[in-house]
Design a protein around this motif. Structure first.
Motif, short mmCIF file in Angstrom:
data_model
loop_
_atom_site.label_atom_id
_atom_site.label_comp_id
_atom_site.label_asym_id
_atom_site.label_seq_id
_atom_site.Cartn_x
_atom_site.Cartn_y
_atom_site.Cartn_z
N ARG A 37 23.85 -3.46 -40.00
CA ARG A 37 22.91 -4.27 -40.77
C ARG A 37 22.82 -5.68 -40.20
N LEU A 38 23.94 -6.22 -39.76
CA LEU A 38 23.99 -7.60 -39.30
C LEU A 38 23.31 -7.81 -37.96
N ASN A 162 17.32 -3.37 -34.44
CA ASN A 162 16.51 -4.48 -34.92
C ASN A 162 15.83 -5.22 -33.78
N GLY A 163 16.50 -5.33 -32.65
CA GLY A 163 15.89 -5.99 -31.50
C GLY A 163 14.72 -5.20 -30.95
N PRO A 180 26.87 1.05 -25.51
CA PRO A 180 27.59 2.31 -25.75
C PRO A 180 28.33 2.38 -27.08
N ARG A 181 28.76 1.21 -27.59
CA ARG A 181 29.51 1.21 -28.85
C ARG A 181 28.60 1.09 -30.06
N TYR A 182 27.44 0.47 -29.88
CA TYR A 182 26.51 0.24 -30.99
C TYR A 182 25.12 0.75 -30.61
N PRO A 183 24.95 2.06 -30.43
CA PRO A 183 23.65 2.58 -29.99
C PRO A 183 22.58 2.39 -31.05
N PRO A 184 21.33 2.18 -30.63
CA PRO A 184 20.24 2.03 -31.61
C PRO A 184 19.92 3.35 -32.29
N ALA A 185 19.27 3.24 -33.44
CA ALA A 185 18.82 4.43 -34.16
C ALA A 185 17.75 5.16 -33.35
N LEU A 191 10.73 3.58 -29.72
CA LEU A 191 9.74 2.53 -29.49
C LEU A 191 9.79 1.98 -28.07
N ALA A 192 10.84 2.32 -27.33
CA ALA A 192 11.03 1.75 -26.00
C ALA A 192 10.04 2.31 -25.00
N TRP A 193 9.60 1.46 -24.11
CA TRP A 193 8.74 1.85 -23.00
C TRP A 193 9.57 2.53 -21.92
N ARG A 194 10.76 2.01 -21.68
CA ARG A 194 11.72 2.62 -20.76
C ARG A 194 13.11 2.51 -21.37
#
Length: 208
Positions: A37-38, A162-163, A180-185, A191-194
């Motif tokens: 969340r942070l 969030n980024g 590697p420790r905090y992968p995005p959802a 949403l990533a282009w690459r």
């Protein structure tokens, strides 16, 4: 445009350690989803959130105490991500570089000074300097404004959910370099282009 935490600086483990300890010392209770969340929140937002976890201090004092501890850790050693200095210096002079970070201005300046990268960035923005933190687009929009460019002509390098959401909402193409420790959802990563396996894989040839 680079994010700082989790992209150039491996700061998320340090943030988690410092904020966990601060919460515990001041009567709060860290929740299983607190760290995720942070990530991306502005200073005012995360200080208010820690207060809601039961920390007995007012948000302004929480922010001041945590940032002072973080700055002290950075002055001892800035935990740079592998390849961070090399990638920034490789791109510097080839493309215009900006930075949009959720870190407070103090920590942005300490980190970039320690890494000797400050001169590489034509504009840097802290979400303290805009109305809303990530996932709102404000930081990236302000960075583009300071650079004098259309956000749609920019590429963001991000690691967190969030980024990724912030840069995408601002209209930038987004290169994801997942931590590697905090992968995005998964929905944010979509949403990533690459998507790159590491920062070392980022070259000028990949940029549009």
């Amino acid at each position: 445009m680079f994010d700082l935490d989790g992209v150039l600086v491996d700061s998320e483990p340090v943030w988690e350690e410092v904020r966990r300890a601060f919460v515990a010392e001041h009567g709060g209770t860290w929740q299983p989803d607190t760290q995720s969340r942070l990530m991306g929140m502005s200073t005012a937002e995360w200080a208010s959130y820690l207060h809601s976890l039961g920390v007995s201090l007012p948000p302004a004092e929480i922010a001041r105490g945590v940032v002072e501890r973080m700055a002290a850790r950075y002055r001892d050693e800035v935990p740079l991500m592998p390849g961070a200095v090399e990638v920034v210096r490789r791109l510097y002079g080839t493309v215009t570089l900006g930075l949009a970070s959720s870190s407070p201005r103090t920590l942005i300046d300490v980190a970039l000074d320690a890494a000797r990268l400050k001169e590489c960035f034509a504009a840097t923005v802290s979400t303290e300097e805009v109305e809303r933190g990530k996932p709102a687009p404000d930081g990236y929009l302000e960075a583009a404004r300071r650079l004098g460019v259309d956000p749609r002509e920019c590429v963001a390098v991000e690691d967190s959910s969030n980024g990724l959401r912030s840069a995408h909402a601002a209209g930038l193409r987004v290169i994801a370099v997942p931590h590697p420790r905090y992968p995005p959802a998964p929905d944010a990563l979509a949403l990533a282009w690459r998507v790159l396996p590491g920062l070392d894989a980022l070259t000028a040839e990949l940029l549009p």
